[in-house]
Design a protein around this motif. Structure first.
Motif, PDB file in Angstrom:
ATOM      1  N   GLY A 168       0.732  -1.301   0.208  1.00  0.00           N
ATOM      2  CA  GLY A 168      -0.090  -0.044  -0.052  1.00  0.00           C
ATOM      3  C   GLY A 168       0.812   1.166   0.070  1.00  0.00           C
ATOM      4  O   GLY A 168       0.786   2.213  -0.896  1.00  0.00           O
ATOM      5  N   LEU A 169       1.848   1.190   1.023  1.00  0.00           N
ATOM      6  CA  LEU A 169       2.821   2.383   0.980  1.00  0.00           C
ATOM      7  C   LEU A 169       3.641   2.313  -0.060  1.00  0.00           C
ATOM      8  O   LEU A 169       3.939   3.804  -0.801  1.00  0.00           O
ATOM      9  CB  LEU A 169       3.843   2.308   2.185  1.00  0.00           C
ATOM     10  CG  LEU A 169       4.073   3.529   2.902  1.00  0.00           C
ATOM     11  CD1 LEU A 169       3.053   4.284   3.346  1.00  0.00           C
ATOM     12  CD2 LEU A 169       5.134   3.236   4.108  1.00  0.00           C
ATOM     13  N   GLY A 170       3.984   1.401  -0.985  1.00  0.00           N
ATOM     14  CA  GLY A 170       4.614   1.442  -2.093  1.00  0.00           C
ATOM     15  C   GLY A 170       4.138   2.186  -3.245  1.00  0.00           C
ATOM     16  O   GLY A 170       4.560   2.833  -3.993  1.00  0.00           O
ATOM     17  N   VAL A 171       2.479   1.962  -3.222  1.00  0.00           N
ATOM     18  CA  VAL A 171       1.997   2.462  -4.315  1.00  0.00           C
ATOM     19  C   VAL A 171       1.747   4.158  -4.217  1.00  0.00           C
ATOM     20  O   VAL A 171       2.035   4.869  -4.922  1.00  0.00           O
ATOM     21  CB  VAL A 171       0.380   2.005  -4.479  1.00  0.00           C
ATOM     22  CG1 VAL A 171      -0.427   2.874  -5.456  1.00  0.00           C
ATOM     23  CG2 VAL A 171       0.467   0.483  -5.022  1.00  0.00           C
ATOM     24  N   VAL A 172       1.948   4.510  -2.717  1.00  0.00           N
ATOM     25  CA  VAL A 172       1.759   5.915  -2.380  1.00  0.00           C
ATOM     26  C   VAL A 172       3.073   6.502  -2.715  1.00  0.00           C
ATOM     27  O   VAL A 172       3.133   7.671  -3.586  1.00  0.00           O
ATOM     28  CB  VAL A 172       1.601   6.078  -0.860  1.00  0.00           C
ATOM     29  CG1 VAL A 172       1.532   7.504  -0.618  1.00  0.00           C
ATOM     30  CG2 VAL A 172      -0.038   5.538  -0.445  1.00  0.00           C
ATOM     31  N   LEU A 173       4.334   5.815  -2.672  1.00  0.00           N
ATOM     32  CA  LEU A 173       5.450   6.142  -2.914  1.00  0.00           C
ATOM     33  C   LEU A 173       5.760   6.368  -4.306  1.00  0.00           C
ATOM     34  O   LEU A 173       6.136   7.385  -4.735  1.00  0.00           O
ATOM     35  CB  LEU A 173       6.663   5.104  -2.374  1.00  0.00           C
ATOM     36  CG  LEU A 173       7.289   5.641  -1.186  1.00  0.00           C
ATOM     37  CD1 LEU A 173       7.991   4.374  -0.469  1.00  0.00           C
ATOM     38  CD2 LEU A 173       8.447   6.635  -1.539  1.00  0.00           C
ATOM     39  N   LEU A 174       5.050   5.442  -5.206  1.00  0.00           N
ATOM     40  CA  LEU A 174       5.102   5.349  -6.544  1.00  0.00           C
ATOM     41  C   LEU A 174       4.519   6.642  -7.133  1.00  0.00           C
ATOM     42  O   LEU A 174       5.168   7.426  -7.848  1.00  0.00           O
ATOM     43  CB  LEU A 174       4.478   4.264  -7.286  1.00  0.00           C
ATOM     44  CG  LEU A 174       4.314   3.949  -8.607  1.00  0.00           C
ATOM     45  CD1 LEU A 174       5.696   4.190  -9.480  1.00  0.00           C
ATOM     46  CD2 LEU A 174       3.640   2.742  -9.269  1.00  0.00           C
ATOM     47  N   LEU A 175       3.351   6.968  -6.673  1.00  0.00           N
ATOM     48  CA  LEU A 175       2.480   8.367  -6.844  1.00  0.00           C
ATOM     49  C   LEU A 175       3.207   9.601  -6.620  1.00  0.00           C
ATOM     50  O   LEU A 175       3.543  10.285  -7.592  1.00  0.00           O
ATOM     51  CB  LEU A 175       1.268   8.232  -6.422  1.00  0.00           C
ATOM     52  CG  LEU A 175       0.254   7.203  -6.838  1.00  0.00           C
ATOM     53  CD1 LEU A 175      -0.949   7.201  -6.005  1.00  0.00           C
ATOM     54  CD2 LEU A 175       0.008   7.262  -8.576  1.00  0.00           C
ATOM     55  N   GLY A 201       8.405   1.286  -9.534  1.00  0.00           N
ATOM     56  CA  GLY A 201       7.555   0.546 -10.624  1.00  0.00           C
ATOM     57  C   GLY A 201       7.694  -0.876 -10.649  1.00  0.00           C
ATOM     58  O   GLY A 201       7.003  -1.578 -10.640  1.00  0.00           O
ATOM     59  N   SER A 202       9.065  -1.249 -10.212  1.00  0.00           N
ATOM     60  CA  SER A 202       9.231  -2.890 -10.401  1.00  0.00           C
ATOM     61  C   SER A 202       8.278  -3.374  -9.353  1.00  0.00           C
ATOM     62  O   SER A 202       8.132  -4.373  -9.480  1.00  0.00           O
ATOM     63  CB  SER A 202      10.661  -3.095 -10.384  1.00  0.00           C
ATOM     64  OG  SER A 202      11.165  -2.641  -9.218  1.00  0.00           O
ATOM     65  N   GLY A 203       8.368  -2.830  -8.054  1.00  0.00           N
ATOM     66  CA  GLY A 203       7.395  -3.398  -6.977  1.00  0.00           C
ATOM     67  C   GLY A 203       5.924  -3.588  -7.527  1.00  0.00           C
ATOM     68  O   GLY A 203       5.548  -4.776  -7.416  1.00  0.00           O
ATOM     69  N   TYR A 204       5.614  -2.546  -8.174  1.00  0.00           N
ATOM     70  CA  TYR A 204       4.025  -2.610  -8.660  1.00  0.00           C
ATOM     71  C   TYR A 204       4.095  -3.691  -9.864  1.00  0.00           C
ATOM     72  O   TYR A 204       2.999  -4.495  -9.629  1.00  0.00           O
ATOM     73  CB  TYR A 204       3.753  -1.198  -9.261  1.00  0.00           C
ATOM     74  CG  TYR A 204       2.304  -1.049  -9.721  1.00  0.00           C
ATOM     75  CD1 TYR A 204       1.040  -0.813  -8.756  1.00  0.00           C
ATOM     76  CD2 TYR A 204       1.952  -1.240 -11.038  1.00  0.00           C
ATOM     77  CE1 TYR A 204       0.030  -0.599  -8.765  1.00  0.00           C
ATOM     78  CE2 TYR A 204       0.528  -1.195 -11.349  1.00  0.00           C
ATOM     79  CZ  TYR A 204      -0.314  -1.062 -10.283  1.00  0.00           C
ATOM     80  OH  TYR A 204      -1.863  -0.918 -10.667  1.00  0.00           O
ATOM     81  N   VAL A 205       4.713  -3.849 -10.631  1.00  0.00           N
ATOM     82  CA  VAL A 205       4.489  -4.735 -11.847  1.00  0.00           C
ATOM     83  C   VAL A 205       4.838  -6.106 -11.056  1.00  0.00           C
ATOM     84  O   VAL A 205       4.070  -7.173 -11.704  1.00  0.00           O
ATOM     85  CB  VAL A 205       6.013  -4.549 -12.870  1.00  0.00           C
ATOM     86  CG1 VAL A 205       5.801  -5.706 -13.692  1.00  0.00           C
ATOM     87  CG2 VAL A 205       5.707  -3.274 -13.597  1.00  0.00           C
TER      88      VAL A 205
END
Ligand code: HEM
Ligand code: HEM
Length: 195
Positions: free
Chosen positions: A49-56, A101-105
């Motif tokens: 969840g925090l990873g997506v926040v960081l991505l944005l 990005g790689s975490g999301y993919v």
């Protein structure tokens, strides 16, 4: 006068630092051996969840940076050092995008949920692609190592400027809020502003 970064750039910088201080330990802890399943699940939900926040936040920060130039560095810093610093900052931005990005993919491409996004009803943006997800997992791991190495050098260099050279480098990015865009200093020209 010291050329301080504008409030937008400073806020983005320290917000990313704060998020990374949670994200990296959570990522390391959640795959550590010997952890009980309940804790692993909580850490995975948090990390994704925090990873997506960081991505944005990272994408917004890069867009901000592309539309707001950095204040000029002190001419007391040798030209070659200034050029290396600029390149280093660009590489850190790039690696941040690759890590997030790689975490999301890895997760979405592998068909796994991002629970916090699901709660908010946000759609997944990628199709199922297990092979790409496996590669993304590898990229995620090694780009994170690279990020930690680059940031360590970055922080060491800022501390060297602050404690040894004793110039105003740290004051260009501190405090995160307020402080104006300039403060008196002996080494830079008057009239230079921050974006
Ligand atoms: C800047 C953002 C991020 C940082 C700094 C970060 C950092 C880390 C770290 C340090 C690890 C453990 C290292 C390892 O794999 O050996 C890890 C693993 C992991 N991260 Fe992230 N991460 C970020 C973003 C994300 C995002 C956006 C997702 C997914 C939505 C994600 C999902 C995962 C998963 C599933 C693992 C477990 C290893 C794997 O299956 O590949 N991360 N991350
Ligand atoms: C933890 C993760 C960190 C990341 C990812 C990071 C990243 C960056 C990036 C990309 C820039 C370039 C700004 C731009 O030109 O747009 C920058 C500048 C700066 N950072 Fe960091 N940073 C981190 C931690 C820190 C810490 C802990 C400090 C303080 C000890 C620090 C102090 C500075 C300063 C003073 C600048 C301005 C350098 C200059 O242009 O003179 N950073 N940082």
């Amino acid at each position: 006068m010291t050329n301080r970064f504008g409030v937008g750039a400073r806020l983005f910088h320290w917000l990313v630092v704060l998020l990374l201080l949670v994200q990296i330990p959570a990522g390391i802890a959640m795959i550590a051996p010997g952890l009980e399943q309940g804790s692993i699940d909580v850490l995975f939900v948090l990390h994704k969840g925090l990873g997506v926040v960081l991505l944005l936040v990272v994408v917004a920060r890069v867009l901000w940076r592309l539309t707001h130039s950095a204040p000029t560095m002190s001419e007391a810093i040798p030209e070659r050092e200034r050029r290396i610093a600029t390149v280093m900052h660009g590489v850190i931005y790039g690696v941040l995008v690759v890590v997030a990005g790689s975490g999301y993919v890895r997760v979405v491409g592998g068909g796994f949920p991002i629970e916090m996004m699901d709660v908010l009803g946000l759609p997944t943006l990628l199709p199922l692609m297990p092979e790409v997800a496996e590669w993304a997992s590898l990229v995620h791991r090694f780009s994170t190592f690279l990020l930690v190495a680059l940031v360590s050098i970055h922080v060491a260099e800022v501390l060297r400027h602050h404690l040894v050279v004793q110039d105003a480098t740290l004051a260009r990015m501190w405090p995160p809020l307020g402080g104006g865009s300039a403060r008196p200093s002996a080494e830079s020209k008057p009239g230079q502003g921050a974006p």
